[in-house]
Design a protein around this motif. Structure first.
Motif, short mmCIF file in Angstrom:
data_model
loop_
_atom_site.label_atom_id
_atom_site.label_comp_id
_atom_site.label_asym_id
_atom_site.label_seq_id
_atom_site.Cartn_x
_atom_site.Cartn_y
_atom_site.Cartn_z
N VAL A 74 -27.66 61.20 -11.89
CA VAL A 74 -27.44 59.77 -12.07
C VAL A 74 -27.76 59.34 -13.50
O VAL A 74 -28.05 58.18 -13.77
CB VAL A 74 -28.27 58.94 -11.06
CG1 VAL A 74 -27.75 59.15 -9.66
CG2 VAL A 74 -29.74 59.29 -11.14
N ALA A 75 -27.69 60.29 -14.43
CA ALA A 75 -28.03 59.97 -15.82
C ALA A 75 -27.08 58.94 -16.43
O ALA A 75 -27.44 58.23 -17.36
CB ALA A 75 -28.00 61.25 -16.66
N PHE A 120 -33.92 58.07 -4.43
CA PHE A 120 -34.04 59.44 -4.88
C PHE A 120 -32.69 60.14 -4.84
O PHE A 120 -31.76 59.70 -4.18
CB PHE A 120 -35.07 60.22 -4.04
CG PHE A 120 -34.62 60.58 -2.65
CD1 PHE A 120 -34.02 61.79 -2.39
CD2 PHE A 120 -34.81 59.70 -1.59
CE1 PHE A 120 -33.60 62.14 -1.10
CE2 PHE A 120 -34.40 60.03 -0.31
CZ PHE A 120 -33.79 61.25 -0.07
N TRP A 121 -32.61 61.23 -5.61
CA TRP A 121 -31.42 62.09 -5.56
C TRP A 121 -31.85 63.50 -5.19
O TRP A 121 -32.99 63.89 -5.42
CB TRP A 121 -30.63 62.08 -6.86
CG TRP A 121 -31.39 62.44 -8.12
CD1 TRP A 121 -31.91 61.58 -9.03
CD2 TRP A 121 -31.68 63.76 -8.60
NE1 TRP A 121 -32.54 62.27 -10.05
CE2 TRP A 121 -32.41 63.61 -9.82
CE3 TRP A 121 -31.42 65.05 -8.15
CZ2 TRP A 121 -32.85 64.70 -10.57
CZ3 TRP A 121 -31.87 66.14 -8.89
CH2 TRP A 121 -32.58 65.96 -10.09
N THR A 216 -38.25 57.97 -14.10
CA THR A 216 -37.35 59.10 -14.15
C THR A 216 -36.10 58.86 -14.97
O THR A 216 -35.72 59.69 -15.78
CB THR A 216 -36.93 59.50 -12.71
OG1 THR A 216 -38.11 59.74 -11.96
CG2 THR A 216 -36.06 60.73 -12.73
N ILE A 217 -35.42 57.74 -14.79
CA ILE A 217 -34.15 57.60 -15.50
C ILE A 217 -34.05 56.30 -16.29
O ILE A 217 -32.96 55.85 -16.62
CB ILE A 217 -32.94 57.68 -14.54
CG1 ILE A 217 -32.96 56.53 -13.54
CG2 ILE A 217 -32.89 58.99 -13.84
CD1 ILE A 217 -31.68 56.39 -12.77
N GLY A 218 -35.15 55.71 -16.63
CA GLY A 218 -35.07 54.55 -17.51
C GLY A 218 -35.35 53.24 -16.79
O GLY A 218 -35.77 53.21 -15.64
N ARG A 233 -21.52 52.81 -8.65
CA ARG A 233 -21.14 53.43 -9.91
C ARG A 233 -21.09 54.94 -9.79
O ARG A 233 -20.17 55.57 -10.27
CB ARG A 233 -22.13 53.04 -11.02
CG ARG A 233 -21.94 51.63 -11.55
CD ARG A 233 -22.70 51.44 -12.84
NE ARG A 233 -22.23 52.33 -13.87
CZ ARG A 233 -22.81 52.45 -15.06
NH1 ARG A 233 -23.90 51.77 -15.32
NH2 ARG A 233 -22.32 53.27 -15.96
N VAL A 234 -22.08 55.52 -9.13
CA VAL A 234 -22.08 56.97 -8.95
C VAL A 234 -20.91 57.39 -8.08
O VAL A 234 -20.21 58.35 -8.37
CB VAL A 234 -23.41 57.43 -8.31
CG1 VAL A 234 -23.36 58.92 -8.03
CG2 VAL A 234 -24.56 57.11 -9.25
N HIS A 235 -20.67 56.62 -7.02
CA HIS A 235 -19.55 56.91 -6.11
C HIS A 235 -18.23 56.85 -6.86
O HIS A 235 -17.40 57.75 -6.78
CB HIS A 235 -19.58 55.90 -4.97
CG HIS A 235 -18.47 56.04 -3.98
ND1 HIS A 235 -18.21 57.21 -3.32
CD2 HIS A 235 -17.54 55.15 -3.54
CE1 HIS A 235 -17.18 57.05 -2.51
NE2 HIS A 235 -16.76 55.81 -2.63
N ASP A 236 -18.03 55.79 -7.65
CA ASP A 236 -16.78 55.64 -8.39
C ASP A 236 -16.63 56.72 -9.45
O ASP A 236 -15.53 57.22 -9.69
CB ASP A 236 -16.72 54.26 -9.06
CG ASP A 236 -16.56 53.15 -8.04
OD1 ASP A 236 -16.81 51.99 -8.40
OD2 ASP A 236 -16.18 53.44 -6.90
N ALA A 237 -17.73 57.09 -10.09
CA ALA A 237 -17.67 58.13 -11.12
C ALA A 237 -17.21 59.45 -10.51
O ALA A 237 -16.42 60.18 -11.09
CB ALA A 237 -19.03 58.30 -11.78
N ALA A 238 -17.68 59.72 -9.30
CA ALA A 238 -17.28 60.96 -8.65
C ALA A 238 -15.80 60.92 -8.28
O ALA A 238 -15.09 61.91 -8.41
CB ALA A 238 -18.14 61.19 -7.40
#
Length: 270
Positions: A74-75, A120-121, A216-218, A233-238
């Protein structure tokens, strides 16, 4: 080849480290201490549904030179910061290993998979893991939640990964909605705070997990709408890549337009 190389380096650098694992026999949990090499090489192959071995170890990876290579899936939703990949959790489970049914807490008092406040991931490097998830508005009584308020004694996988028979032991278990997905090698699952989940290893499984939040990520906001935006956003990016995206389904097996857990491909698989 990449996974084999990872395991070789892990064992070369941390194989003799003492780790505490669990032997799960139904609701009974026995804690045992072994070297990481013995656990991975001798105990995991013996694991079965009725007597499963698992390990969640927060310190092993920091003793190796592997940590800096474990980038977050998720960076792309970082809002700033260049901190090192802190808090990576090494998770190893044999056939039948599973977590408790629990809630991803929004406070700093959660379990090892989600130490902070945004979710979490979890990225599987080897094996296969099945997830069952319940939305934040699920009534605790419908999940048979006890006094802990964020954990349930109900086991969604009491009869294995393909037979939801929780009511055999918990007759009051009656959530209105359940989502599920199967995670395989090279895929990451992202679960925001507030969701209930349980995971089951259907094979010998190795994964890396970490919470995502301020450490962890900002500097990511922790309110529910912001978390939904991150999952979208993660879903769309994938979906925008050529990689496959697992479908998270409701218990009626209807496709869910907005999955609570984004499932994304993380590692290239030859």
């Amino acid at each position: 080849q990449a996974v084999l190389a990872f395991m070789q380096r892990l064992m070369d650098q941390a194989g003799d480290m003492q780790v505490v694992c669990q032997l799960q026999r139904g609701s009974e949990i026995e804690h045992q201490t072994w070297t990481l090499r013995h656990f991975a090489g001798h105990l995991l192959p013996q694991s079965e549904h009725a007597a499963a071995y698992c390990l969640e170890e927060p310190h092993v990876l920091s003793k190796t030179d592997l940590l800096q290579e474990l980038s977050s899936p998720v960076a792309d939703i970082r809002s700033g910061g260049t901190e090192a990949p802190l808090g990576r959790l090494l998770c190893m489970g044999g056939v039948g290993a599973r977590t408790m049914l629990q809630k991803v807490a929004a406070l700093n008092n959660a379990g090892p998979l989600h130490l902070h406040n945004s979710g979490f991931w979890d990225t599987v490097l080897l094996g296969r893991r099945k997830w069952r998830l319940f939305p934040p508005d699920t009534l605790p009584d419908d999940l048979c939640v006890g006094d802990s308020l964020d954990k349930s004694a109900a086991d969604c996988f009491v009869c294995g990964p393909d037979c939801p028979s929780v009511q055999l032991q918990h007759t009051r278990f009656a959530p209105a909605t359940c989502f599920e997905c199967e995670q395989t090698m090279g895929q990451a699952v992202v679960v925001p705070a507030g969701w209930w989940y349980q995971a089951y290893d259907d094979d010998r499984t190795l994964s890396i997990s970490a919470n995502f939040g301020h450490t962890t990520i900002g500097n990511i906001a922790s309110d529910s709408q912001a978390l939904s935006d991150h999952a979208v956003r993660v879903h769309d990016a994938a979906e925008g890549t050529s990689a496959s995206l697992l479908t998270v389904q409701q218990n009626q097996h209807e496709a869910c337009a907005l999955p609570p857990a984004a499932v994304i491909d993380f590692l290239p698989v030859d």
